[in-house]
Design an enzyme around this catalytic site. Structure first.
Site, short mmCIF file in Angstrom:
data_model
loop_
_atom_site.label_atom_id
_atom_site.label_comp_id
_atom_site.label_asym_id
_atom_site.label_seq_id
_atom_site.Cartn_x
_atom_site.Cartn_y
_atom_site.Cartn_z
N ASP A 1 55.76 11.57 -74.72
CA ASP A 1 54.83 12.41 -73.96
C ASP A 1 55.54 13.55 -73.21
O ASP A 1 55.33 13.71 -71.99
CB ASP A 1 54.07 11.56 -72.92
CG ASP A 1 53.45 10.31 -73.52
OD1 ASP A 1 52.97 10.37 -74.66
OD2 ASP A 1 53.45 9.26 -72.83
N GLU B 1 43.01 12.42 -76.28
CA GLU B 1 43.92 12.37 -75.12
C GLU B 1 44.94 13.50 -75.25
O GLU B 1 44.88 14.32 -76.16
CB GLU B 1 44.64 11.02 -75.05
CG GLU B 1 45.55 10.76 -76.25
CD GLU B 1 46.19 9.37 -76.24
OE1 GLU B 1 45.88 8.53 -75.39
OE2 GLU B 1 47.02 9.13 -77.15
O1 FUB Z 1 52.45 7.01 -73.20
C1 FUB Z 1 51.25 6.34 -73.01
C2 FUB Z 1 50.12 7.06 -73.65
O2 FUB Z 1 50.35 7.19 -75.06
C3 FUB Z 1 49.93 8.48 -73.21
O3 FUB Z 1 49.37 8.60 -71.95
C4 FUB Z 1 49.12 8.99 -74.32
O4 FUB Z 1 48.96 10.37 -74.36
C5 FUB Z 1 49.85 8.43 -75.52
O5 FUB Z 1 50.93 9.23 -75.88
#
Ligand code: FUB
Length: 365
Positions: free
Chosen positions: A55, A265
């Site tokens: 991320d 997301e």
């Molecule tokens: O790293 C945890 C979660 O996985 C992140 O918040 C999302 O965007 C995905 O990458």
């Protein structure tokens, strides 16, 4: 301090040291061949291999590239759709003098144990600079297991950061991305469905029994990411939280069952030629997609996929300009081949003459 991108070389050296000179020649040759062919499957190589990172939110601060990633660990938690296996406990901030330069790991910048209101799971962070202060924005579950977004401050880009005593009022869900416009106003984009809990806030209040995944209603407008203007002190929202509406080319909102295109997301915002580019992950279909608008609130018109799936389940990115060229920071699972133990990467990104983003293939054929 770590200098990476050198892992295969280091592995070769260790293998070589452990063998006789004759065996050494064969071992090295075989390892080299396997290693080179494995590496060549990927468009780019991990930026760091001493710790697992994911991320990556990148920014240019004080003339250097700073990367604010999640710090993946093997926590021994069983994998599920809620993402419980992503049980991260702290953040490390990385920096580079240039895109191909040495990567420095500045050590622990913030730990979950030092966030007074936090329960578990430090997920994807972002950072901003204003008023002589660096701000680290992070999602973490509170003591009731509800994701909230917190903020911590420091005087230097690598911290250490000190967390505020409470989460940002009115914040929920995950994946904050803070964008500052040319007029100095800053906006936070955030949200994520499934384990990110966005679908549990359908009626403005948290519903622990709400749908586990999407809204549950197939032909309705898809759940939207959220955007909120930041207050001048960058510690709270200034005004109401709004939906980041994504429209198709006919002006119709993308629908819940449009899994290849709808928001899941990993929001990011960058501005190019006066247009606002909202980019995001489609989650369970593993694409990165872009949508363009005329102002920070949108609406945004869907443009297409600009990155094909990476190796691994999650996909998450940031886009920055460095010395007149654009780059995307992203992650995959090249080192571990495990969903929850990821490694960050960077590659160049190109805006086409028509303003769309050229498609990136993270795996070679
Ligand atoms: O790293 C945890 C979660 O996985 C992140 O918040 C999302 O965007 C995905 O990458």
């Amino acid at each position: 301090m770590n200098h990476l991108r050198k892992l295969p070389g280091i592995m070769l050296l260790l293998a070589a040291a452990a063998t006789s000179s004759c065996q050494q020649h064969n071992t090295t040759t075989q390892t080299e061949t396997a290693d080179t062919s494995m590496r060549s499957k990927y468009l780019s190589q991990p930026l760091i291999s001493e710790i697992y990172t994911a991320d990556p939110s990148a920014h240019v601060f004080e003339g250097k590239i700073y990367i604010y990633p999640s710090h993946d660990i093997e926590a021994g938690v069983k994998e599920n759709d809620n993402g419980d296996h992503f049980d991260m406990r702290d953040y490390h901030i990385l920096s580079m003098d240039s895109i191909n330069g040495k990567v420095t790991d500045h050590g622990v910048a913030l730990s979950v144990k030092d966030i007074p209101w936090a329960g578990r799971q430090l997920w994807a962070p972002d950072a901003a600079f204003k008023n002589g202060t660096y701000y680290l924005y992070f999602p973490v579950k509170d003591k009731n297991d509800v994701f909230r977004i917190g903020v911590a401050t420091a005087k230097t880009p690598a911290g250490p950061f000190k967390a505020e005593s409470k989460p940002i009022e009115g914040s929920f869900s995950i994946d904050p991305a803070v964008f500052t416009d040319n007029d100095g106003n800053s906006y936070m984009y955030y949200g994520g469905i499934w384990g990110g809990q966005l679908q549990r806030w359908n009626n403005g209040k948290y519903d622990a029994n709400g749908s586990k995944t999407d809204s549950g209603k197939e032909n309705e407008p898809a759940l939207s990411a959220k955007v909120a203007k930041m207050s001048k002190d960058m510690l709270s929202f200034d005004g109401p939280v709004k939906d980041v509406i994504i429209l198709d080319k006919n002006g119709k909102q993308l629908l819940t069952n449009d899994h290849d295109r709808r928001f899941f997301e990993g929001s990011w915002m960058h501005k190019y030629n006066g247009k606002y580019y909202f980019t995001y992950s489609t989650g369970d279909t593993h694409f990165l997609a872009s949508a363009i608008g005329d102002n920070p609130y949108g609406p945004f018109t869907y443009q297409g996929t600009f990155m094909n799936p990476v190796q691994g389940w999650t996909t998450h990115h940031s886009i920055i300009e460095v010395k007149g060229k654009w780059y995307i920071f992203y992650h995959d699972t090249q080192i571990s081949n495990k969903t929850h133990l990821r490694n960050i990467k960077v590659t160049e990104l190109t805006h086409n003459p028509d303003g769309t983003i050229a498609l990136i293939a993270p795996m070679k054929k």
